[in-house]
Design a protein around this motif. Structure first.
Motif, PDB file in Angstrom:
ATOM      1  N   SER A 118       0.812  -1.217   0.000  1.00 25.48           N
ATOM      2  CA  SER A 118       0.000   0.000   0.000  1.00 25.48           C
ATOM      3  C   SER A 118       0.845   1.266   0.000  1.00 25.48           C
ATOM      4  N   THR A 119       2.063   1.192   0.544  1.00 25.21           N
ATOM      5  CA  THR A 119       2.948   2.361   0.612  1.00 25.21           C
ATOM      6  C   THR A 119       4.301   2.003   0.030  1.00 25.21           C
ATOM      7  N   LEU A 120       4.711   2.767  -0.983  1.00 27.00           N
ATOM      8  CA  LEU A 120       6.007   2.568  -1.624  1.00 27.00           C
ATOM      9  C   LEU A 120       6.713   3.916  -1.685  1.00 27.00           C
ATOM     10  N   GLU A 121       7.803   4.043  -0.935  1.00 31.02           N
ATOM     11  CA  GLU A 121       8.545   5.300  -0.872  1.00 31.02           C
ATOM     12  C   GLU A 121       9.988   5.057  -1.300  1.00 31.02           C
ATOM     13  N   LEU A 122      10.290   5.437  -2.539  1.00 31.15           N
ATOM     14  CA  LEU A 122      11.619   5.252  -3.113  1.00 31.15           C
ATOM     15  C   LEU A 122      12.223   6.588  -3.538  1.00 31.15           C
ATOM     16  N   GLN A 123      11.662   7.675  -3.064  1.00 29.26           N
ATOM     17  CA  GLN A 123      12.119   8.993  -3.470  1.00 29.26           C
ATOM     18  C   GLN A 123      13.536   9.292  -2.964  1.00 29.26           C
TER      19      GLN A 123
END
Length: 303
Positions: free
Chosen positions: A72-77
């Protein structure tokens, strides 16, 4: 499993991604580098949240990440990922990919169409990636749960599609620093919950539509660095929640007296326009101003 802000260095061990029971993995704000493991045998059937922002990862984003059915949450910034943003994404609620080297497989930014399958998607951030595409009407097909869209500095072109107004739960949208042209759509008036609208540093033309005055929740409005002409709408004086207003570097010629009714405004930029006449004494009504820029106009101090 969380390893955030520990100044870890090196590569992520492939063995971590072989833990089939893994639900949450966080290693943000470290000095991890290299490529993420991409074995086709990796199955993260229980992964719900992956936080790897602010590291030194490179290479493409492995397909197994987007195949995690519960993610649900993907943070690759804030990494150095490259390649295409995949067109097979589902179930996401939050997607952060800004500050990488990602692009689209098609000029129509086709990944936006695939994201319309994410029924509960609320947050998107693609800023500072070389998307090099045309902002498509498909953006209006995103989830009705959508609250934040950040697509600044993506080298996107075309006009702002009216269909973006379908996203009536939007709270913030930034399309600044692109090559968007045409006029500001009056359809934006439908975004009644909008608190931040930034369209600065594009190639927008025409006048500022009175319809923006319907956005009574606006806290920040940035239209600077465009080719907007004529006057500032008098109804801007009714935007009582507005705290930051940036209209610099346009071709505006007239300031309504109602603008000085914004007694709670903190930052006001009217620089580099074509305003003339005496410096308005009513600016003294703005008692809480912390920043004001009226430079590069033709104001003069009245006797």
């Amino acid at each position: 499993m969380e390893f955030g802000i520990n100044k870890l260095v090196g590569a992520v061990l492939a063995t971590i991604f072989n833990v089939s029971t893994l639900k949450i993995f966080g290693a943000s704000n470290n000095s991890l580098s290299g490529r993420l493991p991409s074995s086709p045998n990796i199955r993260l059937s229980n992964l719900e949240k992956l936080h790897l922002w602010d590291n030194n990862f490179s290479g493409t984003i492995p397909s197994f990440i987007f195949n995690a059915s519960k993610l649900s949450t993907l943070e690759l910034q804030m990494n150095s990922f490259s390649g295409f943003i995949p067109n097979t994404v589902s179930n996401l609620r939050n997607l952060g990919l800004n500050d990488n080297y990602l692009t689209s497989s098609t000029p129509e930014l086709s990944f936006l169409s695939s994201l319309s399958n994410c029924e509960y998607l609320e947050y998107l951030s693609f800023s500072d990636n070389p998307l090099d595409g045309i902002l498509p009407r498909a953006i209006g097909n995103l989830s009705q749960s959508m609250e934040n869209i950040w697509m600044s500095n993506c080298n996107s072109s075309g006009s702002i599609p009216d269909e973006i107004s379908n996203l009536t739960n939007l709270i913030a949208i930034s399309l600044e620093g692109n090559k968007l042209n045409g006029s500001i759509p009056i359809a934006l008036r439908k975004l009644q919950k909008l608190q931040l609208l930034s369209l600065k540093d594009n190639q927008l033309e025409g006048s500022i539509p009175n319809d923006l005055c319907r956005l009574v929740a606006l806290f920040e409005l940035d239209l600077g660095g465009n080719k907007l002409v004529r006057f500032i709408p008098a109804c801007f004086g009714n935007l009582t929640n507005l705290r930051n207003l940036y209209l610099g570097s346009n071709k505006l010629t007239s300031i309504p007296s109602t603008l000085w009714n914004l007694k709670d405004i903190l930052r006001l930029d009217l620089s580099s326009n074509f305003f003339t006449g005496p410096l308005p004494s009513e600016i003294g009504n703005l008692k809480v101003l912390v920043q004001v820029d009226l430079s590069m106009n033709n104001f003069f101090r009245c006797c």
